[in-house]
Design an enzyme around this catalytic site. Structure first.
Site, PDB file in Angstrom:
ATOM      1  N   PHE A 149       0.814  -1.224   0.000  1.00  9.20           N
ATOM      2  CA  PHE A 149       0.000   0.000   0.000  1.00  9.20           C
ATOM      3  C   PHE A 149       0.843   1.268   0.000  1.00  9.20           C
ATOM      4  CE2 PHE A 149       0.970  -0.141   4.542  1.00  9.20           C
ATOM      5  CZ  PHE A 149       1.136   1.198   4.826  1.00  9.20           C
ATOM      6  N   LYS A 173      -1.398  -7.377  -9.231  1.00  5.54           N
ATOM      7  CA  LYS A 173      -2.312  -7.577  -8.104  1.00  5.54           C
ATOM      8  C   LYS A 173      -1.878  -6.530  -7.071  1.00  5.54           C
ATOM      9  CE  LYS A 173      -2.976  -8.766  -4.419  1.00  5.54           C
ATOM     10  NZ  LYS A 173      -3.325  -7.716  -3.432  1.00  5.54           N
ATOM     11  N   GLU A 176      -4.958  -3.823  -1.810  1.00 10.41           N
ATOM     12  CA  GLU A 176      -6.389  -3.493  -1.709  1.00 10.41           C
ATOM     13  C   GLU A 176      -6.547  -2.029  -1.291  1.00 10.41           C
ATOM     14  OE1 GLU A 176      -4.452  -5.798  -0.370  1.00 10.41           O
ATOM     15  OE2 GLU A 176      -5.609  -6.952   1.063  1.00 10.41           O
ATOM     16  N   ARG A 177      -5.478  -1.481  -0.661  1.00  5.92           N
ATOM     17  CA  ARG A 177      -5.550  -0.103  -0.168  1.00  5.92           C
ATOM     18  C   ARG A 177      -4.954   0.892  -1.162  1.00  5.92           C
ATOM     19  NH1 ARG A 177      -2.605  -1.897   5.096  1.00  5.92           N
ATOM     20  NH2 ARG A 177      -2.123  -3.650   3.759  1.00  5.92           N
ATOM     21  N   SER A 226       5.446  -7.012   3.138  1.00  7.53           N
ATOM     22  CA  SER A 226       6.032  -7.351   4.436  1.00  7.53           C
ATOM     23  C   SER A 226       6.780  -8.690   4.353  1.00  7.53           C
ATOM     24  CB  SER A 226       4.925  -7.425   5.485  1.00  7.53           C
ATOM     25  OG  SER A 226       4.019  -8.452   5.126  1.00  7.53           O
ATOM     26  N   CYS A 281       9.673   1.654   3.326  1.00 13.26           N
ATOM     27  CA  CYS A 281      10.584   0.553   3.657  1.00 13.26           C
ATOM     28  C   CYS A 281      12.011   1.050   3.815  1.00 13.26           C
ATOM     29  CB  CYS A 281      10.534  -0.523   2.581  1.00 13.26           C
ATOM     30  SG  CYS A 281      11.208   0.075   1.039  1.00 13.26           S
ATOM     31  N   GLU A 383       9.561  -4.315  12.910  1.00 12.84           N
ATOM     32  CA  GLU A 383       9.268  -3.157  12.055  1.00 12.84           C
ATOM     33  C   GLU A 383       7.987  -2.502  12.584  1.00 12.84           C
ATOM     34  OE1 GLU A 383       7.895  -4.025   8.001  1.00 12.84           O
ATOM     35  OE2 GLU A 383       9.013  -2.285   7.305  1.00 12.84           O
TER      36      GLU A 383
HETATM   37  P1  NAD Z   1       1.609  -6.687   3.005  1.00  9.58           P
HETATM   38  O1  NAD Z   1       2.666  -7.717   3.028  1.00  9.58           O
HETATM   39  O2  NAD Z   1       0.526  -6.734   4.020  1.00  9.58           O
HETATM   40  O3  NAD Z   1       0.869  -6.683   1.576  1.00  9.58           O
HETATM   41  C1  NAD Z   1       1.595  -6.713   0.380  1.00  9.58           C
HETATM   42  C2  NAD Z   1       0.773  -7.450  -0.672  1.00  9.58           C
HETATM   43  O4  NAD Z   1       0.575  -8.804  -0.238  1.00  9.58           O
HETATM   44  C3  NAD Z   1      -0.593  -6.845  -0.911  1.00  9.58           C
HETATM   45  O5  NAD Z   1      -0.857  -6.852  -2.297  1.00  9.58           O
HETATM   46  C4  NAD Z   1      -1.533  -7.786  -0.164  1.00  9.58           C
HETATM   47  O6  NAD Z   1      -2.795  -7.875  -0.756  1.00  9.58           O
HETATM   48  C5  NAD Z   1      -0.818  -9.109  -0.222  1.00  9.58           C
HETATM   49  N1  NAD Z   1      -1.101  -9.960   0.949  1.00  9.58           N
HETATM   50  C6  NAD Z   1      -1.405  -9.535   2.195  1.00  9.58           C
HETATM   51  N2  NAD Z   1      -1.613 -10.585   3.015  1.00  9.58           N
HETATM   52  C7  NAD Z   1      -1.439 -11.688   2.269  1.00  9.58           C
HETATM   53  C8  NAD Z   1      -1.510 -13.097   2.550  1.00  9.58           C
HETATM   54  N3  NAD Z   1      -1.801 -13.556   3.772  1.00  9.58           N
HETATM   55  N4  NAD Z   1      -1.251 -13.951   1.554  1.00  9.58           N
HETATM   56  C9  NAD Z   1      -0.954 -13.497   0.329  1.00  9.58           C
HETATM   57  N5  NAD Z   1      -0.881 -12.187  -0.006  1.00  9.58           N
HETATM   58  C10 NAD Z   1      -1.105 -11.288   0.956  1.00  9.58           C
HETATM   59  O7  NAD Z   1       2.360  -5.262   3.034  1.00  9.58           O
HETATM   60  P2  NAD Z   1       1.730  -3.815   3.155  1.00  9.58           P
HETATM   61  O8  NAD Z   1       1.176  -3.617   4.526  1.00  9.58           O
HETATM   62  O9  NAD Z   1       0.844  -3.533   2.010  1.00  9.58           O
HETATM   63  O10 NAD Z   1       3.045  -2.924   2.961  1.00  9.58           O
HETATM   64  C11 NAD Z   1       3.926  -2.612   4.005  1.00  9.58           C
HETATM   65  C12 NAD Z   1       5.105  -3.563   4.033  1.00  9.58           C
HETATM   66  O11 NAD Z   1       5.783  -3.549   2.774  1.00  9.58           O
HETATM   67  C13 NAD Z   1       6.167  -3.146   5.045  1.00  9.58           C
HETATM   68  O12 NAD Z   1       6.625  -4.293   5.691  1.00  9.58           O
HETATM   69  C14 NAD Z   1       7.257  -2.514   4.193  1.00  9.58           C
HETATM   70  O13 NAD Z   1       8.547  -2.554   4.758  1.00  9.58           O
HETATM   71  C15 NAD Z   1       7.179  -3.370   2.974  1.00  9.58           C
HETATM   72  N6  NAD Z   1       7.768  -2.709   1.823  1.00  9.58           N
HETATM   73  C16 NAD Z   1       8.969  -3.165   1.378  1.00  9.58           C
HETATM   74  C17 NAD Z   1       9.578  -2.540   0.318  1.00  9.58           C
HETATM   75  C18 NAD Z   1      10.909  -3.022  -0.179  1.00  9.58           C
HETATM   76  O14 NAD Z   1      11.310  -2.573  -1.237  1.00  9.58           O
HETATM   77  N7  NAD Z   1      11.603  -3.897   0.508  1.00  9.58           N
HETATM   78  C19 NAD Z   1       8.961  -1.453  -0.318  1.00  9.58           C
HETATM   79  C20 NAD Z   1       7.718  -1.031   0.150  1.00  9.58           C
HETATM   80  C21 NAD Z   1       7.123  -1.676   1.226  1.00  9.58           C
END
Ligand code: NAD
Length: 498
Positions: A149, A173, A176-177, A226, A281, A383
């Site tokens: 998101f 994909k 959702e946010r 994450s 991140c 985090e």
């Molecule tokens: P998230 O992991 O909750 O969601 C990321 C994606 O995974 C979304 O599209 C979501 O729909 C999907 N997802 C969520 N739960 C899932 C599940 N149980 N099974 C399969 N898919 C699932 O992350 P977020 O809250 O949207 O974003 C924040 C996180 O992203 C933080 O941890 C941040 O550090 C990380 N991030 C990392 C980078 C990087 O380059 N390393 C960049 C941006 C964000």
């Protein structure tokens, strides 16, 4: 109420799942849209459209594919304000911060515009008598991207331009946010001349992700999000025979040496710790001053700055920091602050319970500063992904380096100093993928690649830049013998060229 649909084969569709989820404006807490939540049926339809689009798109010359990126660059530059407003509305970040997101995405579009040069093959003449060898990089086919998101426009655009320029078809994909930003990206590509079916957007959560992992026609997955989900997608995607890059969470430290300019370091920490409400991140969430005097000077400089943070909605040009993404995120961040205090950290500025007049239902957390944080505290280990800066005091430079090297995450880090020897040593010794020397957020430019180490990244491929060309293509090497008519006899030994 706005309904945000999937886009499959160039057409908007609600699919067959019948499931929807609300999207909120984090500044007001009001529901601004509903997003359609897809699953296996929608991924199947997108994969089918993608498979049909692949022969034409992959046979379109790289120069023509690059032309789409040129046009996209033009369109995005002209519509930057609108893109930024869409980002801020569903994410909450300030307008200037969202414009910065667009600018960084544009770097990747620019790099993808030079794709003919990047796809140039190698050729060796006369590797044997009358024998030449050439190698070329060919697209993988249908690839998918799963995005978080916090950069609803930039992170999808870390992936899509490079994947498409290399000749692949893309299924996005998005979070959702961040659904409206994703659909706007599609509109921009369409305006730039991308044919139907080459970019498909399927909204959803775990069901859609699991369908991507299971789909036999999807060759590769790029994930950013994450760490637990990155690990899940990496292990299951690899087990399903796919190429996977999965970038995860982070805990980024900044060491401040006694010779550093404290005001400069404090300015850097404010931007890197509280910009985008800490939901980056590459945010710095731990300051590691070396020596008591450095720590005292730093904390003294930081307290009034954190107290004076201008927190407000993206529509106010004075705002320096917006809300966090959801009500749950607010509760999680506030309870982590409470845990930090219980575990013995000193709460110097408390952002819990922050209220903004006129925006009482928004998801606000004030800037928070914790001092005397130690390595065993949960507030240090995990985090937080919110506007919380921890100060962990270190006796020595070596302890500070070892601390960072021991941490499970290894995304970004920074050192503030005037000492060139220390800077050189740090860049070499630190077990982290992206390093800043007097640069707090060392996100590489579009013609380098982005990627962390340890639990911040799985799969070894950086995202965008030269590494993306490798990730989104596979190598083919052709060895040919000309002219015909030379008869060299039957050989049963392993072929020798020379
Ligand atoms: P998230 O992991 O909750 O969601 C990321 C994606 O995974 C979304 O599209 C979501 O729909 C999907 N997802 C969520 N739960 C899932 C599940 N149980 N099974 C399969 N898919 C699932 O992350 P977020 O809250 O949207 O974003 C924040 C996180 O992203 C933080 O941890 C941040 O550090 C990380 N991030 C990392 C980078 C990087 O380059 N390393 C960049 C941006 C964000």
């Amino acid at each position: 109420m706005t309904l945000i649909d999937h886009i499959i084969d160039g057409k908007n569709t609600s699919g067959s799942s019948g499931k929807k989820q609300p999207v909120y404006n984090p500044a007001t807490g009001e529901e601004i849209a509903q997003v359609t939540m897809g699953g296996a049926a929608e991924i199947e339809a997108a994969a089918q459209a993608a498979k049909n689009a692949f022969p034409d798109w992959s046979n379109t010359s790289p120069a023509k594919r690059a032309n789409v990126m040129y046009s996209l660059r033009q369109i995005m530059s002209q519509r930057a304000d609108e893109i930024a407003r869409t980002i801020s509305r569903e994410h909450g970040k300030t307008h200037d911060d969202a414009l910065g997101e667009v600018a960084r995405a544009l770097e990747v579009v620019e790099y993808a515009s030079g794709i003919p040069d990047k796809l140039k093959g190698d050729f060796s003449r006369d590797v044997g008598p009358g024998i030449d060898t050439s190698s070329e990089r060919q697209p993988l086919g249908v690839v998918a991207g799963i995005t978080p998101f916090n950069f609803p426009s930039m992170v999808p655009l870390w992936m899509i331009p490079m994947a498409l320029a290399c000749g692949n078809i893309f299924i996005l994909k998005p979070s959702e946010r961040g659904a409206a930003s994703a659909n706007l990206i599609f509109e921009l590509f369409k305006e730039a001349g991308l044919p139907p079916g080459v970019l498909n957007v399927v909204h959803g959560g775990k069901n859609a992700v699991d369908a991507i992992i299971a789909h036999p026609d999807i060759q590769a997955i790029s994930f950013v999000g994450s760490t637990p989900i990155a690990r899940y997608i990496y292990s299951n995607g690899c087990a399903a025979g796919k190429r996977v890059q999965a970038l995860g969470g982070a805990k980024n430290h900044m060491i401040i040496l006694p010779d550093a300019d404290i005001d400069q370091a404090a300015d850097a920490l404010m931007g890197a710790g509280f910009g985008s409400a800490g939901e980056r991140c590459m945010a710095i969430s731990v300051a590691v001053p070396v020596g008591e005097e450095t720590a005292n000077r730093l904390v003294e400089a930081l307290i009034p700055m954190v107290q004076a943070l201008k927190i407000g909605p993206s529509t106010d040009p004075e705002s320096e920091m917006g809300p966090v993404i959801t009500g749950e995120a607010k509760m999680r961040i506030e309870s982590m602050i409470t845990d930090g205090e219980k575990e013995g950290a000193k709460l110097l500025v408390d952002g819990r319970g922050f209220k903004l007049q006129g925006y009482e239902n928004g998801f606000w957390v004030g800037g928070t500063l914790l001092d005397h944080v130690t390595e065993d505290m949960s507030v240090y280990k995990q985090e937080i992904f919110g506007p919380v800066l921890s100060v962990l005091r270190s006796d020595s430079y070596d302890y500070a380096v070892d601390l960072i090297n021991r941490h499970q995450y290894g995304n970004g880090t920074a050192l503030f100093t005037r000492d060139g020897d220390a800077a050189r040593d740090f860049a070499r010794r630190i077990n982290v993928g992206m390093v800043g020397i007097n640069v707090p957020i060392p996100v590489p430019v579009g013609y380098h690649s982005f990627g962390g180490w340890k639990q911040s990244s799985f799969g070894g491929h950086g995202i965008y830049g030269p590494e993306a060309v490798h990730f989104y293509t596979r190598l083919k090497t052709v060895t040919s013998r000309w002219p015909t008519g030379i008869r060299s006899g039957v050989e049963f030994t392993f072929p020798k060229m020379g």
